[in-house]
Enzyme design. Structure first.
Site, mmCIF file in Angstrom:
data_model
loop_
_atom_site.group_PDB
_atom_site.id
_atom_site.type_symbol
_atom_site.label_atom_id
_atom_site.label_comp_id
_atom_site.label_asym_id
_atom_site.label_seq_id
_atom_site.Cartn_x
_atom_site.Cartn_y
_atom_site.Cartn_z
ATOM 1 N N HIS A 87 -52.065 10.792 10.588
ATOM 2 C CA HIS A 87 -51.534 9.725 11.439
ATOM 3 C C HIS A 87 -51.571 10.083 12.922
ATOM 4 O O HIS A 87 -51.418 9.209 13.771
ATOM 5 C CB HIS A 87 -50.114 9.334 11.005
ATOM 6 C CG HIS A 87 -49.036 10.305 11.360
ATOM 7 N ND1 HIS A 87 -48.554 11.247 10.483
ATOM 8 C CD2 HIS A 87 -48.333 10.482 12.498
ATOM 9 C CE1 HIS A 87 -47.601 11.948 11.063
ATOM 10 N NE2 HIS A 87 -47.446 11.496 12.297
ATOM 11 N N ASP A 105 -51.750 12.629 4.235
ATOM 12 C CA ASP A 105 -51.554 12.654 5.690
ATOM 13 C C ASP A 105 -52.091 13.942 6.299
ATOM 14 O O ASP A 105 -51.492 14.516 7.202
ATOM 15 C CB ASP A 105 -50.073 12.473 6.041
ATOM 16 C CG ASP A 105 -49.864 12.109 7.508
ATOM 17 O OD1 ASP A 105 -50.818 11.611 8.132
ATOM 18 O OD2 ASP A 105 -48.769 12.349 8.020
ATOM 19 N N SER A 131 -45.477 16.496 15.095
ATOM 20 C CA SER A 131 -46.259 16.061 13.947
ATOM 21 C C SER A 131 -47.631 16.737 13.918
ATOM 22 O O SER A 131 -48.374 16.724 14.888
ATOM 23 C CB SER A 131 -46.442 14.546 14.013
ATOM 24 O OG SER A 131 -46.903 14.048 12.796
#
Length: 474
Positions: A114, A144, A217
């Site tokens: 993402h 992911d 992230s």
């Protein structure tokens, strides 16, 4: 002369000081770890050229409607910029900030999907502030995970550990770029392992209390040996910021995905071809289980691996290759990690009896098969004490739903059916662990239902099957 009381007070104070010193001595020192590992941690920014369109006022922020408020991917896109295009028109660009880490000296980088999804340009910034353009080797939205490649030689790399060896309560450390602050370090402990999150079927997440925020992230999670044991990926939040719960993808899962992306550009996963659901207390009682555990098979796809292996609707899967299935979400993790064509041994409970089935695992399709819902059609009605009127399925409806029998609800009256949420159009295929082939069978089974005991019912709604439970009062 000091009194005995004074001596005792002094002794107690010395004991407390000693305990404090021992406690401080036991706290980990992360300085060496950070010094050695930081050079291999990178900042990732992306640029996406969006279609030109008429814009007035300030650029709009991303539309977050429909995003789950608590479990969410890091929403790291900044407010779009509006530069002038060479032709004098307007062109919108979207940028995002995330983290990653170098896993090979020739420039392979791991991050989250993402972070780089839909990017037209990916820039990796190293610890010495130099910037390199990255190529996307491959990405896997289901886990992911994304694999990037930058051109370079003798680049600093991280050490990879074994996430399976990680223990709950162990110290862990994260390095990343929260809110764009490069190489920020936060630490905490492992709160749990094997966590399943909504809409995440193939990752047994590592849960920690390490402070993770947007920008972390894709960054690494280290153990005390300086080995990467996870990729920081998601947070639990009601405010959009850190609230004490963060989740990392185990490095064993991430590296398996990365190796497949590097070798073939896509990821292959094992597949059973079933729809499963959780076994709660009432379902456990209904199926004769000692405790709520396992994965209840609510639907078996015709011609799929489970169907060929003899798995049936109503079976409760207790283990796969000797590994226990405590929560239903444990099953996709284990099946997904198997290779297509391999054999798996399932322990199931069927009608109160334990059985062992050998199933040949299939390959997970790119898109799951959709089953069209049935519409109620004319046939002889059957009323019963459940407070529901049903009709038999037509041959066309049975074919469309891949069913041999079953009844469809025509009308819900006052009674137990209304209380448990049944609706017109729902299809009932099993009641009290018995297959329902006709409206007459349904009426007979309903008439003989026990009182004050959990009873199960298998219902198809819009093509999706699930078991529900209820009790009939005296």
């Amino acid at each position: 002369m000091p009194s005995l009381k004074s001596y005792l007070s002094l002794l107690a104070a010395l004991v407390l000081v000693g305990q404090s010193l021992v406690a401080r001595a036991e706290l980990p020192d992360f300085t060496d770890l950070v010094e050695k590992a930081s050079p291999a941690v990178v900042n990732i920014s992306t640029r996406q050229n969006l279609p030109e369109r008429a814009m007035t006022g300030q650029p709009s922020v991303p539309d977050l409607e429909g995003v789950p408020p608590m479990f969410r991917e890091f929403l790291e896109r900044n407010q779009p910029q509006v530069p002038r295009a060479p032709g004098g028109g307007r062109q919108r660009e979207a940028q995002s900030l995330g983290s990653g880490f170098i896993i090979s000296s020739d420039g392979y980088v791991l991050t989250n999907n993402h972070v780089v999804a839909d990017a037209d340009e990916i820039i990796v910034r190293l610890s010495d502030r130099s910037e390199l353009e990255a190529k996307l080797i491959g990405a896997d939205p289901r886990t992911d995970v994304a694999l990037l490649k930058v051109e370079g030689k003798d680049l600093p790399i991280v050490k990879l550990g074994e996430s399976d060896d990680l223990k709950v309560g162990a110290w862990v450390l994260a390095i990343g770029s929260p809110f764009g602050f490069d190489h920020s370090v936060t630490a905490g402990i492992v709160s749990a392992k094997g966590r399943s999150l909504p809409n995440e079927s193939y990752v047994p997440f590592i849960q920690t209390d390490v402070a993770i925020n947007p920008g972390n992230s894709g960054g690494p999670l280290f153990n005390l040996e300086g080995e990467v044991i996870g990729i920081n990926s998601q947070i639990f939040t009601r405010s959009g910021g850190f609230m004490g719960l963060s989740f990392a993808i185990p490095i064993t899962v991430a590296m398996d995905v990365a190796n497949q992306l590097k070798d073939g550009g896509k990821v292959s996963r094992g597949w059973l071809g079933v729809v499963i659901q959780e076994v709660n207390k009432d379902l456990a009682e209904s199926f004769g289980l000692e405790r709520p555990a396992g994965a209840l098979v609510a639907q078996v796809l015709q011609g799929g691996p489970a169907d060929k292996g003899g798995l049936r609707v109503g079976d409760v899967i207790l283990s796969l290759d000797g590994k226990p299935i405590i929560m239903s979400a444990d099953l996709p993790h284990l099946v997904g990690g198997l290779k297509a064509g391999s054999s798996a041994r399932l322990e199931v409970v069927r009608e109160g009896t334990r059985k062992t089935l050998d199933v040949t695992i299939g390959a997970l399709p790119d898109e799951g098969a959709e089953i069209s819902p049935a519409e109620a059609a004319g046939a002889e009605r059957s009323s019963n004490r459940l407070g529901v009127s049903v009709v038999e399925l037509t041959a066309e409806q049975k074919k469309g739903l891949d069913l041999k029998g079953g009844v469809v609800i025509k009308e819900v009256l006052e009674g137990p059916a209304a209380l448990i949420g049944l609706r017109p159009g729902d299809v009932i295929t099993h009641l009290n662990n018995q297959a329902i082939d006709t409206a007459k069978t349904f009426a007979q089974v309903a008439q003989e239902l026990p009182k004050n005991r959990s009873v199960s019912m298998r219902v198809l709604r819009q093509g999706r099957a699930s078991f529900i439970t209820f009790k009939l009062a005296e």
